[in-house]
Design an enzyme around this catalytic site. Sequence first.
Site, PDB file in Angstrom:
ATOM      1  N   TYR A  11     -27.598  57.207 125.052  1.00  0.00           N
ATOM      2  CA  TYR A  11     -28.440  57.794 126.417  1.00  0.00           C
ATOM      3  C   TYR A  11     -29.681  57.783 125.813  1.00  0.00           C
ATOM      4  O   TYR A  11     -30.780  57.423 127.433  1.00  0.00           O
ATOM      5  CB  TYR A  11     -28.521  59.128 126.901  1.00  0.00           C
ATOM      6  CG  TYR A  11     -26.278  59.411 127.419  1.00  0.00           C
ATOM      7  CD1 TYR A  11     -26.256  59.430 128.365  1.00  0.00           C
ATOM      8  CD2 TYR A  11     -25.624  59.209 126.448  1.00  0.00           C
ATOM      9  CE1 TYR A  11     -25.092  59.868 128.900  1.00  0.00           C
ATOM     10  CE2 TYR A  11     -24.680  59.537 126.658  1.00  0.00           C
ATOM     11  CZ  TYR A  11     -24.055  59.626 128.138  1.00  0.00           C
ATOM     12  OH  TYR A  11     -22.995  59.702 128.383  1.00  0.00           O
ATOM     13  N   HIS A  45     -12.602  59.794 135.404  1.00  0.00           N
ATOM     14  CA  HIS A  45     -13.081  58.895 135.325  1.00  0.00           C
ATOM     15  C   HIS A  45     -12.823  58.565 133.933  1.00  0.00           C
ATOM     16  O   HIS A  45     -13.009  56.955 133.352  1.00  0.00           O
ATOM     17  CB  HIS A  45     -14.047  60.125 134.603  1.00  0.00           C
ATOM     18  CG  HIS A  45     -15.710  59.022 133.838  1.00  0.00           C
ATOM     19  ND1 HIS A  45     -16.730  58.137 134.902  1.00  0.00           N
ATOM     20  CD2 HIS A  45     -16.346  59.166 132.933  1.00  0.00           C
ATOM     21  CE1 HIS A  45     -17.780  57.835 133.885  1.00  0.00           C
ATOM     22  NE2 HIS A  45     -17.050  58.588 132.765  1.00  0.00           N
ATOM     23  N   ASP A  86     -17.840  53.583 132.527  1.00  0.00           N
ATOM     24  CA  ASP A  86     -19.307  54.325 131.735  1.00  0.00           C
ATOM     25  C   ASP A  86     -19.357  53.523 131.724  1.00  0.00           C
ATOM     26  O   ASP A  86     -20.084  52.732 132.206  1.00  0.00           O
ATOM     27  CB  ASP A  86     -18.376  55.302 130.850  1.00  0.00           C
ATOM     28  CG  ASP A  86     -19.061  56.815 130.036  1.00  0.00           C
ATOM     29  OD1 ASP A  86     -19.073  57.547 130.609  1.00  0.00           O
ATOM     30  OD2 ASP A  86     -19.741  56.555 129.314  1.00  0.00           O
TER      31      ASP A  86
END
Length: 492
Positions: free
Chosen positions: A409, A465, A259
């Site tokens: 982000y 993930h 990630d």
Amino acid sequence: MQCLDSNSWSDATLTGFQTAEVNFSKIQSREDGQTDMLAELLVAVVTAGLVLFLVQRSRNPVLKAEDGWWGPGVAPHAEEDVSLRPFEVRTSEEELEDLYSRMDRTRPVPSVEDSRFHYGFNSQHLQDVVSYWRKDFDWRRQVHGLNRYPHFRTRIEGIDVHYVHVKPRRVAEGAPALPIILVHGWPGSFYEFYRLIPLLTEPENPEEPVFEVVCPSIPGYGFSEAPHKRGFNSVCAANVFQKLMKRLGFQTFFAHGGDWGWQITTNMAQLDPGSVRGLHLSFAPPSKPGLLVALSLMLGRLFPTLFGFTEADRRLLYPCTEKLLLESMKESGYLHIQATKPDTAGRALNDSPVGLAAYILEKFSTWTNQNFRDLEDGGLTRKFSLDDLLTNVMIYWTSGCITSSMRFYKENFGKGLDQPHSRIPVNVPTGFACFPNDVMHSPKLWVKQKYRNLIRYTPMPRGGHFAAMEEPQLMAEDIQEFTKTVEKMIKL
């Protein structure tokens, strides 16, 4: 008219031929000279182009990063405190009472019939999770478990950085422990690695390498202080973690990430390639897809061998409209929110523990296996325990870090996708563990476009993930095999 006898005609003819031959030789010599010049010029141009190409290939560009000040206000003139301070995760009765009172006042919303997890976290199952959280989950016991590994904080560029530092209890003589930094992502935390750590520091097989593990919290996540200034992106985090490893005395080390940890550790290898002995990843989407990636996507289904595609690659990539476009649209809503207006949603999540759990745990369902959307309970406990899942949620809740974690982000996407690090290849030895149920599949060809020294690519039999948390044994084995390969290369 004068007539020539045969002897005279022969002499004249011979003289004429000789003259013509001399003239032709001169012309031919001139043309040959021009041809030679053109050939030499062509050779020179090709050679210069080849030399330029080789120079460009050998000139390994290095990512640049300036030291920042991420603390409040103006940076002080005094030197920064570089001490390593022991840290302990704590809780209190007041903290738990506040949590329980907020959970007791939650307002359930009925789910659409037969919606399962296609609309997000199923409301009926959320009530079951909240009931367990409220009545059976023991946060005090989990805090005790979190503290079984040593925690520290240290100030870097104006903010306190939290990390777990685990040293092996036994090291074979003449085989020092290999330092490795493990970097998490969103919505995970350092806790993702808790089942992986003992497999690296205390391997059952004495022939396996032994590691000294450093597991930090990204600034703005968990118990690391959030940056107080705009602009703290993955390159800034990489610079901070490079300083952390140097402060701990490691001039060279291994790095692993998934990630956001993928991007941060990649940036660490770009900032200081000499310090990263090897880079191991479990997530590596194309940061800047080029012509070869585009061609492989268009033609790989028909001509898989041309691009080195395996049957697994074809299964996971095609039909690409469905697997890449539609799935991205279904699962990237959170990204658009967090990359544009993170504080709006973050404020609501920071006020509601139930809302926070729904937001985080939905990702642990779908990102572990997309087919879990078809299940009433989202398949959460097929791969994880509720205690582990809620411990991760509680790290976000008790530290109040959900908003600052979402801002990461905004900082990374706010200036567009064409950032310098996206154009710089990675030349340190790299290993990639390809878990089949991750949110995006990366064939070997794609990974090699960025990571030029890819020495290990492992198609995993299972896992998604959050692979280090879901399949710690598989992850540990791949890290061990990768580091053994790197160490052999170094000794040659």
